[in-house]
Design a protein around this motif. Structure first.
Motif, short mmCIF file in Angstrom:
data_model
loop_
_atom_site.label_atom_id
_atom_site.label_comp_id
_atom_site.label_asym_id
_atom_site.label_seq_id
_atom_site.Cartn_x
_atom_site.Cartn_y
_atom_site.Cartn_z
N PHE A 365 3.15 -20.00 2.65
CA PHE A 365 4.60 -20.14 2.52
C PHE A 365 5.27 -20.19 3.90
O PHE A 365 6.14 -21.03 4.15
N VAL A 366 4.85 -19.30 4.80
CA VAL A 366 5.43 -19.28 6.16
C VAL A 366 5.12 -20.57 6.89
O VAL A 366 5.99 -21.18 7.54
N TYR A 367 3.88 -21.02 6.79
CA TYR A 367 3.46 -22.25 7.46
C TYR A 367 4.25 -23.45 6.93
O TYR A 367 4.73 -24.30 7.70
N LEU A 368 4.40 -23.52 5.61
CA LEU A 368 5.19 -24.60 5.02
C LEU A 368 6.63 -24.54 5.50
O LEU A 368 7.23 -25.57 5.87
N GLY A 369 7.20 -23.34 5.50
CA GLY A 369 8.59 -23.18 5.92
C GLY A 369 8.82 -23.61 7.35
O GLY A 369 9.79 -24.31 7.66
N LEU A 370 7.90 -23.22 8.25
CA LEU A 370 8.04 -23.59 9.66
C LEU A 370 7.91 -25.09 9.85
O LEU A 370 8.66 -25.70 10.62
N THR A 371 6.96 -25.71 9.15
CA THR A 371 6.75 -27.16 9.27
C THR A 371 7.97 -27.93 8.77
O THR A 371 8.46 -28.86 9.44
N ILE A 372 8.48 -27.54 7.60
CA ILE A 372 9.64 -28.22 7.03
C ILE A 372 10.87 -28.01 7.91
O ILE A 372 11.64 -28.95 8.16
N ASN A 373 11.04 -26.79 8.42
CA ASN A 373 12.21 -26.50 9.26
C ASN A 373 12.18 -27.32 10.55
O ASN A 373 13.21 -27.87 10.97
N GLN A 374 11.00 -27.41 11.18
CA GLN A 374 10.89 -28.18 12.42
C GLN A 374 11.27 -29.64 12.19
O GLN A 374 12.05 -30.23 12.95
N THR A 375 10.74 -30.23 11.12
CA THR A 375 11.02 -31.63 10.82
C THR A 375 12.49 -31.82 10.45
O THR A 375 13.13 -32.80 10.87
N PHE A 376 13.04 -30.89 9.68
CA PHE A 376 14.44 -30.99 9.26
C PHE A 376 15.37 -30.94 10.47
O PHE A 376 16.29 -31.76 10.60
N GLN A 377 15.13 -30.00 11.38
CA GLN A 377 15.98 -29.86 12.57
C GLN A 377 15.85 -31.09 13.48
O GLN A 377 16.85 -31.60 14.00
N ALA A 378 14.62 -31.56 13.67
CA ALA A 378 14.41 -32.73 14.53
C ALA A 378 15.05 -33.97 13.92
O ALA A 378 15.59 -34.82 14.65
N THR A 379 15.01 -34.07 12.60
CA THR A 379 15.61 -35.23 11.92
C THR A 379 17.13 -35.21 12.06
O THR A 379 17.76 -36.26 12.27
N ILE A 380 17.73 -34.03 11.97
CA ILE A 380 19.18 -33.92 12.16
C ILE A 380 19.56 -34.38 13.57
O ILE A 380 20.51 -35.16 13.75
N ASP A 381 18.81 -33.92 14.57
CA ASP A 381 19.09 -34.32 15.96
C ASP A 381 18.92 -35.83 16.13
O ASP A 381 19.73 -36.49 16.80
N SER A 382 17.87 -36.36 15.53
CA SER A 382 17.61 -37.80 15.65
C SER A 382 18.71 -38.61 14.99
O SER A 382 19.17 -39.62 15.53
N PHE A 383 19.16 -38.16 13.83
CA PHE A 383 20.19 -38.89 13.10
C PHE A 383 21.52 -38.86 13.85
O PHE A 383 22.26 -39.84 13.87
N ARG A 384 21.81 -37.73 14.49
CA ARG A 384 23.05 -37.64 15.27
C ARG A 384 23.05 -38.62 16.44
O ARG A 384 24.10 -39.11 16.85
N ASN A 385 21.86 -38.88 16.99
CA ASN A 385 21.74 -39.77 18.15
C ASN A 385 21.22 -41.15 17.76
O ASN A 385 20.63 -41.85 18.58
N ARG A 386 21.41 -41.53 16.49
CA ARG A 386 20.82 -42.78 15.99
C ARG A 386 21.36 -44.02 16.69
O ARG A 386 20.71 -45.07 16.68
N ALA A 387 22.54 -43.93 17.30
CA ALA A 387 23.11 -45.09 17.98
C ALA A 387 22.48 -45.32 19.35
O ALA A 387 22.63 -46.40 19.93
N ASP A 388 21.78 -44.31 19.87
CA ASP A 388 21.17 -44.44 21.20
C ASP A 388 19.99 -45.39 21.15
O ASP A 388 19.26 -45.47 20.16
N VAL A 389 19.80 -46.10 22.25
CA VAL A 389 18.64 -46.97 22.39
C VAL A 389 17.57 -46.22 23.18
O VAL A 389 17.86 -45.60 24.20
N ILE A 390 16.34 -46.25 22.70
CA ILE A 390 15.24 -45.59 23.39
C ILE A 390 15.12 -46.15 24.80
O ILE A 390 15.28 -47.35 25.04
N ASP A 391 14.85 -45.26 25.75
CA ASP A 391 14.66 -45.69 27.13
C ASP A 391 13.38 -46.50 27.23
O ASP A 391 12.28 -45.96 27.29
N GLY A 392 13.52 -47.80 27.19
CA GLY A 392 12.36 -48.69 27.18
C GLY A 392 12.80 -50.13 27.37
O GLY A 392 13.89 -50.40 27.88
#
Length: 489
Positions: A365-392
């Motif tokens: 349960f703890v492992y699942l929670g940590l994995t889901i939380n990490q992905t959820f938080q990273a996805t929120i950050d990514s979505f907020r910056n969705r207009a940015d173009v990757i440095d490339g």
């Protein structure tokens, strides 16, 4: 029971669907500098345009004349470029579409993986395994790149699934369809990534184990023997045919065998141990990782007789990666799902002990929670910056520089650049990565492009003042990220 089974299937489909949504929400505009992606796309383009010979000639020049000759094969195996050709034909160099294509292969892998393990667990453990792999942010973030890992995972695990079916059907009346399918799948896995060759060894060991335990097989029966060797004959026939159609520049990989040594293997062991620990969960203490290793080993012992295909494939591909002179964190993508599967099998062995049952449930349960939380938080950050173009290569300054190169240089000019394969893709100019000697830069190139953000990584980085004092280099273009020099000989 039918309703329970229906609900289990619904939950699995829901998890896989949510994984796909997470992938889409993490996609950003553009692509990183990488380099591998550009050769894959150029190979796909060359298939469509009938310019394979030109591609081989151009990239041979890039590899042989650059300071480092090991950063790229002449061509990659043609399996992944072949998969890219229909998408490239209809959408061109559209990274949004290509990333969705990558995500579909990841989802396809999860689906195959589910069908491979669903009868080896109860539905809760199956769902946990799919969630831990599907919601792992390493996978989700990598769908943001055009690389061969996800197609390779899909075809490799589909092959393993069919090898397992072969183990079952060989005890009854085995037809020829399954051996033919396995031969085709092994070849195509190999044709995506050369380490797919270990699937042949996996098949051989699985067949040998079946023969030992199956007294019905008559080795003197020509028909039965033919069914055993059909996959190998199909693989060989496909390989011979592929050599007649496509050049085998990817076999230049085997030229690196002289770099294999004990020191590099030890370095690889340390590297992959650290990367696997980060894959399990990056912020947990190291003792947690070693605890998962114990559960993994317990799971291997528990399932040793019944999961031969998984174990042989895992042992073979780990051996290849440990002795191979190069390492990348993404090489673990094929290994991690099997690792997690055996970790949960090891945890499952404690369920019969009532005193440990709740401890095991808490760990999962703890492992699942940590994995889901990490992905959820990273996805929120990514979505907020969705207009940015990757440095490339798709950033504004990069596109401005590429336009200048296309418009102000001739097709015969050689551009010195820290990512020569990317320069090839975007400008159709021959390009070299030369960084060891300013005289080599002057002798081999017509133009030098300096990327300020890369510093001394794979480029001869001199300050503008130092360059101005050298009469062989004349600055002809400059923006926020790039300076282009004409080399005067």
């Amino acid at each position: 029971m039918k309703n329970i089974s229906r609900y289990n299937f619904f939950f699995t489909v829901f998890i896989i669907f949510i994984t796909f949504i997470f992938c889409l929400l993490n996609h950003k505009k553009g692509h990183n500098w990488g380099g591998d992606f550009s050769l894959y796309i150029r190979q796909a383009s060359s298939v469509l345009n009938g310019t394979i010979e030109n591609l081989v000639k151009s990239n041979s020049f890039t590899v042989q004349e650059s300071s480092d000759h090991t950063f790229s094969p002449v061509t990659y195996p043609w399996g992944f470029p072949s998969l890219l050709t229909p998408v490239y034909y209809f959408s061109g160099l559209n990274y949004s579409v290509l990333k969705i294509y990558e995500s579909i292969f990841f989802i396809g892998f999860l689906t195959v993986f589910f069908f491979s393990i669903r009868r080896k667990f109860n539905w809760i453990y199956t769902l946990c395994t799919i969630t831990l792999v599907g919601f792992n942010y390493n996978y989700i973030s990598y769908t943001n790149r055009v690389l061969s890992e996800f197609p390779f995972m899909f075809f490799s695990f589909l092959t393993l699934h069919f090898i397992k079916k072969l183990e079952v059907e060989s005890k009854t009346n085995l037809g020829v369809q399954l051996p033919v399918a396995i031969g085709l799948l092994i070849f195509f896995s190999f044709y995506i990534r050369t380490e797919g060759i270990v699937l042949l060894f996996t098949l051989f060991i699985a067949q040998a184990a079946n023969l030992k335990g199956n007294l019905k097989v008559d080795l003197f029966n020509i028909k039965q023997c033919l069914k055993l060797i059909i996959p190998y004959l199909i693989f060989l026939a496909c390989y011979i045919l592929s050599k007649a159609v496509f050049p085998t520049g990817f076999t230049s990989h085997f030229g690196y065998r002289n770099l294999v040594n004990l020191d590099r293997t030890i370095t690889n062991v340390i590297f992959y141990k650290n990367q696997l620990a980060r894959s399990v969960y990056p912020n947990l203490p190291e003792w947690f990782f070693w605890a998962t290793i114990i559960f993994f080993l317990r799971g291997v012992v528990f399932r040793f007789r019944t999961d031969k295909a998984f174990l042989v494939f895992l042992a073979s591909i780990v051996t290849v990666f440990l002795v191979w002179p190069f390492h990348e964190s993404r090489y673990l993508f094929t290994i991690y799902p099997i690792f997690i599967y055996f970790v949960l099998q090891g945890l499952r062995t404690f369920r019969r002990r009532s005193a440990l049952r709740w401890i095991v449930a808490s760990i999962i349960f703890v492992y699942l929670g940590l994995t889901i939380n990490q992905t959820f938080q990273a996805t929120i950050d990514s979505f907020r910056n969705r207009a940015d173009v990757i440095d490339g290569p798709e950033s504004g300054p990069s596109q401005e520089m590429f336009r200048f190169i296309r418009n102000r240089t001739s097709p015969s000019d050689v551009i010195i650049f820290f990512k020569p394969r990317v320069m090839n893709l975007y400008t159709q100019r021959n390009s070299l990565m030369v960084y060891n000697d300013i005289e080599n830069v002057r002798r081999k190139g017509n133009y030098l492009v300096i990327y300020s953000k890369a510093g001394k990584v794979c480029q001869l980085f001199l300050s503008p003042k130092e360059m101005s004092l050298n009469s062989n280099f004349k600055s002809i273009f400059k923006n926020n990220d790039f300076t282009v020099y004409k080399i005067l000989n």
